[in-house]
Design an enzyme around this catalytic site. Structure first.
Site, PDB file in Angstrom:
ATOM      1  N   ASP A   4       0.853  -1.181   0.000  1.00  0.00           N
ATOM      2  CA  ASP A   4       0.000   0.000   0.000  1.00  0.00           C
ATOM      3  C   ASP A   4       0.893   1.235   0.000  1.00  0.00           C
ATOM      4  O   ASP A   4       1.680   1.434   0.919  1.00  0.00           O
ATOM      5  CB  ASP A   4      -0.858  -0.074   1.272  1.00  0.00           C
TER       6      ASP A   4
ATOM      7  N   THR B 242      -3.352   5.043  -3.578  1.00  0.00           N
ATOM      8  CA  THR B 242      -2.260   5.837  -2.996  1.00  0.00           C
ATOM      9  C   THR B 242      -1.012   5.768  -3.865  1.00  0.00           C
ATOM     10  O   THR B 242      -0.333   6.770  -4.076  1.00  0.00           O
ATOM     11  CB  THR B 242      -1.927   5.324  -1.597  1.00  0.00           C
ATOM     12  N   THR B 243      -0.735   4.572  -4.404  1.00  0.00           N
ATOM     13  CA  THR B 243       0.452   4.439  -5.249  1.00  0.00           C
ATOM     14  C   THR B 243       0.280   5.268  -6.518  1.00  0.00           C
ATOM     15  O   THR B 243       1.197   5.967  -6.951  1.00  0.00           O
ATOM     16  CB  THR B 243       0.673   2.962  -5.630  1.00  0.00           C
TER      17      THR B 243
ATOM     18  N   ASP C  18      -8.456  -0.889   2.514  1.00  0.00           N
ATOM     19  CA  ASP C  18      -8.576  -0.198   1.230  1.00  0.00           C
ATOM     20  C   ASP C  18      -9.882  -0.574   0.547  1.00  0.00           C
ATOM     21  O   ASP C  18     -10.605   0.275   0.042  1.00  0.00           O
ATOM     22  CB  ASP C  18      -7.408  -0.574   0.302  1.00  0.00           C
TER      23      ASP C  18
END
Length: 518
Positions: free
Chosen positions: A46, A79-80, A366
């Site tokens: 994550d 997020t990445t 997530d």
């Protein structure tokens, strides 16, 4: 350093951060093993978790950590992608800054392009019918599965996406996250994980007599306490002067009487299950066992609160006035199911290694966030690099219609969007150039949902393949990445506060002994 070299240096720092999470993107992404200063290892996929765990010192690069955190808090997933997009925007801006294009010109163009991109996402997003629960459920399952496919638990994504959707659907309209408890149990396989419709917490520390207590009830009343049910040793060194044994006996009796009074009040209130945040001693345990009541002491506060919300009643700090609450069943884990009031649920995760369960928990977090978002905003776009390629094509076409430097810069941003599909290909070991060319071709011919097909090393219509993401994820990612880019480009000098540069200089050594605390 100031001016152009400073901006270039900041861009490079951000590039390094983006490279740290680059390989974790997508279903074929790798995981990172991060060891912090205490030697604790974290395995994660994550983006936000990785950047939080790395202690990043560079001031400009911290901005990227912040956008990853904000994306995590706001949307929960992607997020990445945010970090990658921001890193790529900066990378594309770098040659122009080198050629002495004024940063403000770049910023203006990027802001404009980002606004266009967001509008385009909104325009492309597909609405899902909310009024049909079956349809909605299907859509939520698809979104959860897409989110989980890039995580460690991808093999069991069917299983987990069902679990996540059930968990979120069991909440009320506000979808409060803290009503979904996650408990981790080492041992067993991932498939042994289960969703408890109610509250579950670990068996608490118990005294003798616990075995004799019945372990399952139907619709009992329950008492939730914040009371110690055991003989206390005097805390303050109280001194009692006595001149004969009878008086000593009175004091002892008084202590016991207080305890038994408490126990009797609880018993008379009709409660069958007693949960307390503070310890319940052995006397009390046996007292309850004799009366067919169940008790658990030292229940974690948050679990007690969830039980309170679920079963009604309230947490009492004295046993004077006990009112009624209701409860469900119990096994090795204390499970309270069928609660009348709240919509709460608990995910019990099983798995071999502790690290692994922790990563599973992050992945499910997530997915839960994604499902919540999808329930609140019911529009979705195709993932797998499809929407990014479409935005890239749209911005490229748009850039050709305007004159001036902005044309180049919006074109650069268009190129930057291709980082997502390219990285997806690279992580899966495909020939990125080849696949991107195919994607550009099919988007130019109007196939607006074409993206990378990880399974067959080709391109496919990802909307048809059900690789879906809530549109809000993308919108948030684009705005956050563009804002971070503009922020970093607008900084032209880092000034250290002179005081911080010469800390502890006078007096030599550690600066101790001069009235300074360590």
């Amino acid at each position: 350093m100031m001016g152009v070299p400073q901006i270039i240096s900041n861009i490079n720092a951000c590039g390094a951060i983006a490279d740290a999470v680059r390989t974790t993107l997508g279903p074929r992404g790798m995981d990172k093993l991060i060891i912090d200063s205490n030697g604790k290892a974290t395995i994660s996929n994550d983006g936000a978790t990785i950047l939080k765990t790395l202690d990043i010192v560079h001031p400009a690069a911290k901005t990227l950590v912040d956008i990853a955190k904000s994306q995590d808090a706001e949307v929960g997933d992607g997020t990445t992608s945010v970090v990658l997009l921001a890193g790529e925007f900066l990378k594309q801006a770098k040659p122009y800054i080198d050629e002495a294009v004024h940063p403000q010109v770049v910023i203006r163009a990027f802001r404009r392009a980002a606004a266009l991109a967001v509008d385009k996402v909104k325009e492309l997003a597909m609405q899902i019918k909310k009024n049909d629960p079956e349809e909605q459920r299907k859509m939520l399952l698809k979104c959860a599965a897409t989110s989980l496919s890039s995580k460690l638990v991808a093999h069991q994504k069917e299983f987990f996406s069902k679990m996540v959707v059930d968990a979120v659907l069991s909440l009320d309209e506000l979808l409060p996250l803290n009503m979904i408890g996650v408990k981790k149990i080492t041992g067993g396989a991932l498939e042994d994980s289960r969703l408890v419709d109610g509250v579950a917490f670990k068996k608490t520390f118990s005294y003798a007599g616990f075995e004799m207590q019945p372990k399952s009830y139907t619709k009992p009343k329950m008492a939730l306490l914040n009371v110690e049910l055991e003989l206390k040793a005097e805390k303050e060194n109280a001194e009692v002067r006595i001149d004969n044994v009878a008086e000593y006996q009175k004091i002892v009796d008084a202590e016991w009487k207080i305890l038994y009074d408490k126990l009797e009040k609880i018993h008379l209130s009709g409660a069958k299950v007693v949960l307390s945040k503070l310890p319940i001693g052995d006397v009390a345990t046996q007292y309850f066992a004799d009366r067919d009541m169940f008790c658990a002491g030292r229940v974690v506060e948050e679990d007690l609160k969830r039980t309170m919300k679920a079963c009604g009643g309230s947490i009492q700090t004295s046993v004077g006035n006990l009112n009624e609450g209701v409860l469900g069943t119990c096994e090795k884990y204390n499970l309270f199911t069928g609660c009348p009031q709240a919509k709460t649920c608990t995910l019990l995760l099983r798995g071999g290694a502790e690290q692994f369960i922790e990563e599973a928990e992050r992945s499910l977090h997530d997915a839960i966030m994604i499902v919540r978002r999808a329930m609140k905003n019911d529009s979705v776009v195709a993932g797998g690099g499809a929407i990014e390629m479409e935005l890239s094509k749209y911005l490229r076409d748009y850039s050709r219609t305007i004159a001036g430097k902005e044309q180049l810069l919006i074109g650069a941003m268009a190129k930057a969007f291709e980082v997502i599909p390219r990285q997806l290909c690279e992580n899966a070991g495909f020939d990125a150039t080849n696949i991107l060319n195919k994607l550009r071709q099919s988007h130019a011919q109007g196939g607006c949902w074409y993206g990378v097909d990880i399974l067959n090393e080709d391109i496919t219509d990802n909307y048809e393949a059900f690789v879906w993401e809530p549109a809000i994820v993308k919108i948030n990612a684009i705005t956050a990445a563009a804002e971070a880019t503009c922020l970093i480009l607008s900084v032209d000098e880092t000034i250290r506060n002179p005081k911080s540069a010469q800390e502890g200089a006078p007096g030599g050594g550690m600066g101790r002994g001069r009235g300074r605390p360590m």
